[in-house]
Design an enzyme around this catalytic site. Structure first.
Site, PDB file in Angstrom:
ATOM      1  N   LYS A 235       0.813  -1.212   0.000  1.00 26.69           N
ATOM      2  CA  LYS A 235       0.000   0.000   0.000  1.00 26.69           C
ATOM      3  C   LYS A 235       0.852   1.269   0.000  1.00 26.69           C
ATOM      4  CE  LYS A 235      -4.402  -1.911   1.261  1.00 26.69           C
ATOM      5  NZ  LYS A 235      -5.520  -1.985   2.205  1.00 26.69           N
ATOM      6  N   ARG A 270      -3.350 -10.192   4.716  1.00 22.77           N
ATOM      7  CA  ARG A 270      -3.824 -10.283   3.322  1.00 22.77           C
ATOM      8  C   ARG A 270      -2.725  -9.699   2.436  1.00 22.77           C
ATOM      9  NH1 ARG A 270      -6.463  -7.154  -0.487  1.00 22.77           N
ATOM     10  NH2 ARG A 270      -8.036  -8.233  -1.759  1.00 22.77           N
TER      11      ARG A 270
END
Length: 291
Positions: A235, A270
């Site tokens: 991210k 994840r």
């Protein structure tokens, strides 16, 4: 504070036992426009090959999604989402002459009850809803009817608007209050408490500093008494730290975020880079869980 051991018993004899280890959820985006791997796996052959690779690399769960949730993503039609996701799940469960049927648990990454229902019928085991059951009023009743586990995530707004909705008076308190509200709503509709996991929603209506605060204070979500999923993989906050604009070059930054999450009570990470994060989880579990 660690989660007490409990088990999700899934279709086909599959199960996940919480408190013993950190589970690795491998991301399979069957989309043309996801932030990191859009367009790589959005045809059936490529998706099946990537699913097999993720499992061989050590994925404990496959998370399959057909709707991109990157900032500014457009919402696709229901029929398009179904067309992207369901054939992949069906093919993975059916197998072929080259590949045996996949036995790993599958979660469907969707906010639509119709997609959730079709995915479970096709062989998925878990519903992973980034809206925490708020986008579709039929989602939580559908999950209750199907009797499957659900992952409830916190976000504000939509992928189009979420990055303008980052003002919080009490970041952790407000995220916890939202998740508690959705847990209580789930329970009122007949979803078993033992079938609920939570996700604080790193990167979804969160700033750089807020993402770091969530990771530092992750243990505070343990009071909700549900397994915790953390989705920090590749991210932008990692890219900011590393001055790395290419999401695919954020593997070891992701590893640091995953290790921090495990140290602070994450039960699932994840990730896109399963092989590397499998090793991270094994070492972190040995340190922090004593396993």
């Amino acid at each position: 504070m660690q989660l007490m051991e409990s088990t999700w018993r899934l279709q086909g004899g599959r199960s996940l036992t919480w408190g013993q280890q950190t589970y690795v959820m491998g991301v399979l985006n069957v989309t043309p426009d996801s932030f990191s791997d859009g367009g790589q796996f959005n045809d059936l052959t490529a998706a099946i090959a990537q699913a097999q690779y993720l499992v061989e690399s050590g994925a404990d769960i496959l998370d399959i999604g057909g709707q991109s949730t990157r900032p500014q993503a457009d919402i696709i039609s229901l029929s398009e989402e179904l067309d992207r996701v369901i054939p992949v799940i069906e093919a993975l469960r059916a197998g072929s002459s080259e590949l045996p049927p996949l036995s790993v648990p599958i979660s469907v990454d969707t906010t639509r009850s119709d997609v959730a229902r079709a995915a479970i019928a096709a062989g998925a085991d878990i519903v992973n809803d980034i809206s925490g059951g708020t986008y579709d009023p039929d989602m939580l009743p559908t999950v209750a009817e199907l009797g499957v586990p659900v992952i409830l995530m916190h976000l504000r707004g939509t992928p189009k608007t979420m990055q303008q909705l980052t003002n919080y008076e009490d970041l952790i308190g407000e995220i916890k209050a939202f998740l508690q509200q959705q847990i209580e709503r789930s329970l009122s509709l007949g979803i078993a408490k033992a079938h609920i996991a939570i996700d604080p929603g790193i990167g979804f209506a969160k700033t750089y500093d807020q993402n770091l605060e969530i990771l530092r204070r992750l243990q505070e979500f343990r009071t909700l008494d549900c397994p915790i999923l953390v989705g920090a993989s590749r991210k932008s906050f990692i890219g900011h730290i590393l001055n790395q604009p290419d999401p695919k070059q954020r593997v070891w930054g992701t590893a640091a975020a995953c290790c921090a999450a495990i140290a602070n009570s994450a039960d699932i990470v994840r990730v896109h880079d399963v092989k590397e994060m499998r090793d991270v989880c094994r070492v972190a579990d040995a340190i922090y869980r004593g396993r």
